[in-house]
Write an enzyme that holds these catalytic residues in place. Structure first.
Site, PDB file in Angstrom:
ATOM      1  N   HIS A 124     -10.325   1.849   0.076  1.00 16.30           N
ATOM      2  CA  HIS A 124      -8.873   1.648   0.139  1.00 16.30           C
ATOM      3  C   HIS A 124      -8.401   1.110  -1.205  1.00 16.30           C
ATOM      4  O   HIS A 124      -8.690  -0.029  -1.567  1.00 16.30           O
ATOM      5  CB  HIS A 124      -8.543   0.670   1.263  1.00 16.30           C
ATOM      6  CG  HIS A 124      -7.074   0.555   1.553  1.00 16.30           C
ATOM      7  ND1 HIS A 124      -6.098   1.156   0.787  1.00 16.30           N
ATOM      8  CD2 HIS A 124      -6.409  -0.107   2.541  1.00 16.30           C
ATOM      9  CE1 HIS A 124      -4.906   0.871   1.292  1.00 16.30           C
ATOM     10  NE2 HIS A 124      -5.070   0.107   2.352  1.00 16.30           N
TER      11      HIS A 124
ATOM     12  N   HIS B 180      -2.974   7.584   6.417  1.00 12.36           N
ATOM     13  CA  HIS B 180      -3.281   6.346   5.696  1.00 12.36           C
ATOM     14  C   HIS B 180      -4.699   5.909   6.068  1.00 12.36           C
ATOM     15  O   HIS B 180      -5.493   5.581   5.195  1.00 12.36           O
ATOM     16  CB  HIS B 180      -2.242   5.281   6.056  1.00 12.36           C
ATOM     17  CG  HIS B 180      -2.294   4.066   5.186  1.00 12.36           C
ATOM     18  ND1 HIS B 180      -2.290   4.134   3.808  1.00 12.36           N
ATOM     19  CD2 HIS B 180      -2.351   2.741   5.503  1.00 12.36           C
ATOM     20  CE1 HIS B 180      -2.335   2.902   3.310  1.00 12.36           C
ATOM     21  NE2 HIS B 180      -2.377   2.041   4.320  1.00 12.36           N
TER      22      HIS B 180
ATOM     23  N   CYS C 219       0.804  -1.228   0.000  1.00 11.29           N
ATOM     24  CA  CYS C 219       0.000   0.000   0.000  1.00 11.29           C
ATOM     25  C   CYS C 219       0.836   1.277   0.000  1.00 11.29           C
ATOM     26  O   CYS C 219       0.281   2.372  -0.044  1.00 11.29           O
ATOM     27  CB  CYS C 219      -0.954  -0.003   1.189  1.00 11.29           C
ATOM     28  SG  CYS C 219      -2.079  -1.388   1.134  1.00 11.29           S
TER      29      CYS C 219
END
Length: 381
Positions: A314, A280, A146
């Site tokens: 996400h 995040h 990520c």
């Protein structure tokens, strides 16, 4: 030191088909997350789909690369432009479809059905982007879970800083909504059942989303020569790894702290110089807990924080790139984007719950990925 600026942005997300649409929907508090299930064998889940069906990686890349070039005022071919476009899942959807065909009738599966499988190797997306813009120089295809998006931007910035090129197109593209990805995250207990609620006491887990963001990076000198509009400057970045666990962050956040400190030092900034942190904020138990602790430990009370994953979902490897795009728009418009889905905060942070005007000079964008990947990038007006 060579100054590096961003002169073009291409973005597509579940919030909208362009940077402007996504930004406008974000600041009015809209979400692109809906209850879907494109695969009949799986139960419906909240997902951040761009269209009604899962997107195709090549098409997403073509769209954002074309948008970024148009936005920057550049016209292909760009022979000397570096290309750094990453993806954590890449062509996984294509490989899953191929596997289904093979295992449904293994004995009678003709070799011709493989098609041109070379076009679905993990790095081919970056090469396709190079062909699209007529680039014949450096091509990189980072894969760092990520943190891929920030990794890509950092690598492109290093190429310009070291004089290997004066322009680069960099970012990340992700089309991760596949049966295997959904089943895998579900088995881990990481998927939300109703929606994404970053930093909330009742957060359930992450919501998978599709998305892509790429940027035109160039030396400030070149941008000035061609009188390009500038979104902002890349001040510095920090990149570390926990070397701790395959999917859990190191509990004390030591290497996440190291990445942020590295970024601030390279950017000649102090923690008090940061006006906004694009977190995040995955809405998973472990990430939000670790990230909140790190922010509280390093930054003065009152620094504005938000995660945009409650709006976009996400997007895995592309999430840092989307975060950088929204951070640059925050700098441009002097508006803090909201953390959608937050009802009851678990952590003592100044989390932005509704878009608000604010004096923003320097921002920090954070990404944390499986395998303990940590990335931070600092941007300025």
């Amino acid at each position: 030191m060579v100054k590096i600026v961003v002169t073009g942005i291409g973005l597509v997300s579940a919030l909208g088909g362009s940077l402007e649409d996504s930004w406008q929907n974000l600041i009015v508090g809209k979400s692109g997350i809906r209850l879907h299930q494109p695969f009949s064998e799986l139960t419906p889940l909240p997902l951040g789909l761009i269209g009604k069906q899962p997107s195709e990686l090549t098409r997403l890349t073509q769209m954002v690369v074309a948008s970024a070039l148009e936005d920057s005022g550049l016209v292909a071919p760009l022979a000397d432009c570096a290309v750094v476009i990453g993806s954590s899942r890449s062509y996984q959807a294509s490989w899953e479809m191929l596997a289904r065909q093979m295992y449904s009738d293994a004995k009678n599966f003709p070799v011709s059905s493989l098609g041109n499988w070379l076009d679905t190797l993990p790095h081919i997306n970056a090469i396709a982007a190079a062909r699209q813009i007529g680039a014949s120089g450096i091509v990189l295809a980072p894969m760092a879970a990520c943190t891929t998006g920030i990794w890509s931007i950092a690598q492109a910035a290093m190429l310009i800083q070291t004089g290997q090129c004066q322009q680069a197109i960099a970012g990340a593209v992700e089309a991760p909504i596949t049966p295997l990805t959904l089943a895998g995250f579900q088995q881990m207990g990481a998927l939300a059942k109703t929606g994404a609620y970053p930093f909330d006491l009742q957060r359930e887990g992450l919501v998978l989303g599709e998305g892509a963001a790429v940027f035109v990076l160039e030396s400030a000198e070149l941008a000035k020569q061609r009188q390009a509009k500038v979104y902002g400057e890349i001040l510095g970045f920090g990149l570390t790894n926990d070397a701790y666990h395959s999917n859990s962050p190191e509990p004390e956040g030591k290497s996440a702290i190291a990445a942020i400190k590295q970024c601030l030092e390279r950017s000649c900034l102090l923690p008090g110089d940061i006006d906004y942190i694009h977190a995040h904020g995955t809405a998973t138990q472990l990430n939000d807990q670790m990230e909140s602790m790190v922010i509280q430990r390093l930054f003065p009370e009152g620094v504005a924080v938000s995660s945009t994953k409650g709006s976009t979902g996400h997007t895995l490897g592309a999430s840092g790139a989307l975060g950088v795009a929204f951070s640059l728009m925050a700098l441009k418009h002097q508006i803090l984007p909201p953390c959608l889905g937050l009802q009851q905060p678990e952590f003592d942070l100044d989390i932005v719950t509704a878009a608000r005007l604010s004096k923003i000079r320097q921002v920090l964008c954070l990404s944390f990925g499986f395998g303990g990947q940590n990335a931070a990038i600092a941007l300025a007006r």
